[in-house]
Design a protein around this motif. Structure first.
Motif, PDB file in Angstrom:
ATOM      1  N   UNK A 146       0.794  -1.222   0.000  1.00  0.00           N
ATOM      2  CA  UNK A 146       0.000   0.000   0.000  1.00  0.00           C
ATOM      3  C   UNK A 146       0.824   1.268   0.000  1.00  0.00           C
ATOM      4  N   UNK A 147       2.135   1.162   0.243  1.00  0.00           N
ATOM      5  CA  UNK A 147       2.985   2.353   0.256  1.00  0.00           C
ATOM      6  C   UNK A 147       3.181   2.877  -1.160  1.00  0.00           C
ATOM      7  N   UNK A 148       3.150   4.199  -1.285  1.00  0.00           N
ATOM      8  CA  UNK A 148       3.384   4.851  -2.572  1.00  0.00           C
ATOM      9  C   UNK A 148       4.880   5.102  -2.721  1.00  0.00           C
ATOM     10  N   UNK A 149       5.379   4.845  -3.922  1.00  0.00           N
ATOM     11  CA  UNK A 149       6.793   5.046  -4.219  1.00  0.00           C
ATOM     12  C   UNK A 149       6.941   5.693  -5.592  1.00  0.00           C
ATOM     13  N   UNK A 150       8.131   6.161  -5.879  1.00  0.00           N
ATOM     14  CA  UNK A 150       8.478   6.674  -7.195  1.00  0.00           C
ATOM     15  C   UNK A 150       9.606   5.799  -7.725  1.00  0.00           C
ATOM     16  N   UNK A 151       9.358   5.149  -8.873  1.00  0.00           N
ATOM     17  CA  UNK A 151      10.363   4.288  -9.493  1.00  0.00           C
ATOM     18  C   UNK A 151      10.785   4.952 -10.791  1.00  0.00           C
ATOM     19  N   UNK A 152      12.028   5.412 -10.837  1.00  0.00           N
ATOM     20  CA  UNK A 152      12.542   6.147 -12.012  1.00  0.00           C
ATOM     21  C   UNK A 152      11.623   7.308 -12.377  1.00  0.00           C
ATOM     22  N   UNK A 153      11.085   7.993 -11.381  1.00  0.00           N
ATOM     23  CA  UNK A 153      10.239   9.157 -11.619  1.00  0.00           C
ATOM     24  C   UNK A 153       8.780   8.838 -11.889  1.00  0.00           C
ATOM     25  N   UNK A 154       8.401   7.570 -11.925  1.00  0.00           N
ATOM     26  CA  UNK A 154       7.005   7.194 -12.157  1.00  0.00           C
ATOM     27  C   UNK A 154       6.373   6.736 -10.857  1.00  0.00           C
ATOM     28  N   UNK A 155       5.154   7.224 -10.579  1.00  0.00           N
ATOM     29  CA  UNK A 155       4.463   6.862  -9.359  1.00  0.00           C
ATOM     30  C   UNK A 155       3.988   5.416  -9.418  1.00  0.00           C
ATOM     31  N   UNK A 156       4.111   4.721  -8.294  1.00  0.00           N
ATOM     32  CA  UNK A 156       3.666   3.331  -8.209  1.00  0.00           C
ATOM     33  C   UNK A 156       3.253   3.036  -6.773  1.00  0.00           C
ATOM     34  N   UNK A 157       2.487   1.965  -6.598  1.00  0.00           N
ATOM     35  CA  UNK A 157       2.069   1.519  -5.274  1.00  0.00           C
ATOM     36  C   UNK A 157       2.523   0.080  -5.097  1.00  0.00           C
ATOM     37  N   UNK A 158       3.119  -0.204  -3.928  1.00  0.00           N
ATOM     38  CA  UNK A 158       3.599  -1.555  -3.640  1.00  0.00           C
ATOM     39  C   UNK A 158       2.407  -2.444  -3.317  1.00  0.00           C
ATOM     40  N   UNK A 159       2.280  -3.566  -4.005  1.00  0.00           N
ATOM     41  CA  UNK A 159       1.157  -4.481  -3.820  1.00  0.00           C
ATOM     42  C   UNK A 159       1.509  -5.653  -2.900  1.00  0.00           C
ATOM     43  N   UNK A 160       2.778  -5.827  -2.591  1.00  0.00           N
ATOM     44  CA  UNK A 160       3.198  -6.942  -1.751  1.00  0.00           C
ATOM     45  C   UNK A 160       3.760  -8.078  -2.585  1.00  0.00           C
ATOM     46  N   UNK A 161       3.936  -9.232  -1.945  1.00  0.00           N
ATOM     47  CA  UNK A 161       4.452 -10.410  -2.632  1.00  0.00           C
ATOM     48  C   UNK A 161       3.250 -11.219  -3.126  1.00  0.00           C
ATOM     49  N   UNK A 162       3.241 -11.507  -4.424  1.00  0.00           N
ATOM     50  CA  UNK A 162       2.121 -12.224  -5.031  1.00  0.00           C
ATOM     51  C   UNK A 162       2.645 -13.321  -5.941  1.00  0.00           C
ATOM     52  N   UNK A 163       1.792 -14.329  -6.164  1.00  0.00           N
ATOM     53  CA  UNK A 163       2.133 -15.384  -7.123  1.00  0.00           C
ATOM     54  C   UNK A 163       1.771 -14.903  -8.514  1.00  0.00           C
ATOM     55  N   UNK A 164       2.730 -14.973  -9.424  1.00  0.00           N
ATOM     56  CA  UNK A 164       2.571 -14.512 -10.795  1.00  0.00           C
ATOM     57  C   UNK A 164       2.704 -15.704 -11.733  1.00  0.00           C
ATOM     58  N   UNK A 165       1.793 -15.814 -12.703  1.00  0.00           N
ATOM     59  CA  UNK A 165       1.879 -16.895 -13.685  1.00  0.00           C
ATOM     60  C   UNK A 165       2.785 -16.465 -14.829  1.00  0.00           C
TER      61      UNK A 165
END
Length: 68
Positions: A9-28
């Motif tokens: 839920x924390x908001x961050x800036x990655x290379x100048x782009x806004x993003x929100x951390x979703x946590x650790x998830x299983x990705x296919x």
């Protein structure tokens, strides 16, 4: 601060782009299966950025991530 210290839920800036951390998830992953990744969702596009679990020891500065 390390990548593993960010809370969901924390908001961050990655290379100048806004993003929100979703946590650790299983990705296919096609032709491979499901794996766990650290997931960030970009605010502008809704795209997802994935980091491997072993990237948790990397610092935010080295990954160009800033907490907002």
């Amino acid at each position: 601060m390390k990548l593993s210290d960010i809370k969901p839920g924390q908001k961050v800036s990655i290379n100048g782009m806004l993003a929100e951390y979703q946590g650790i998830q299983k990705i296919k992953i096609p032709n491979f299966g499901k794996v766990e990744k650290r997931v960030f969702r970009r605010d502008e596009t809704g795209d997802y950025l994935y980091y491997n679990l072993n990237d948790g020891s990397k610092t935010l500065k080295s990954e160009k991530i800033k907490l907002l």
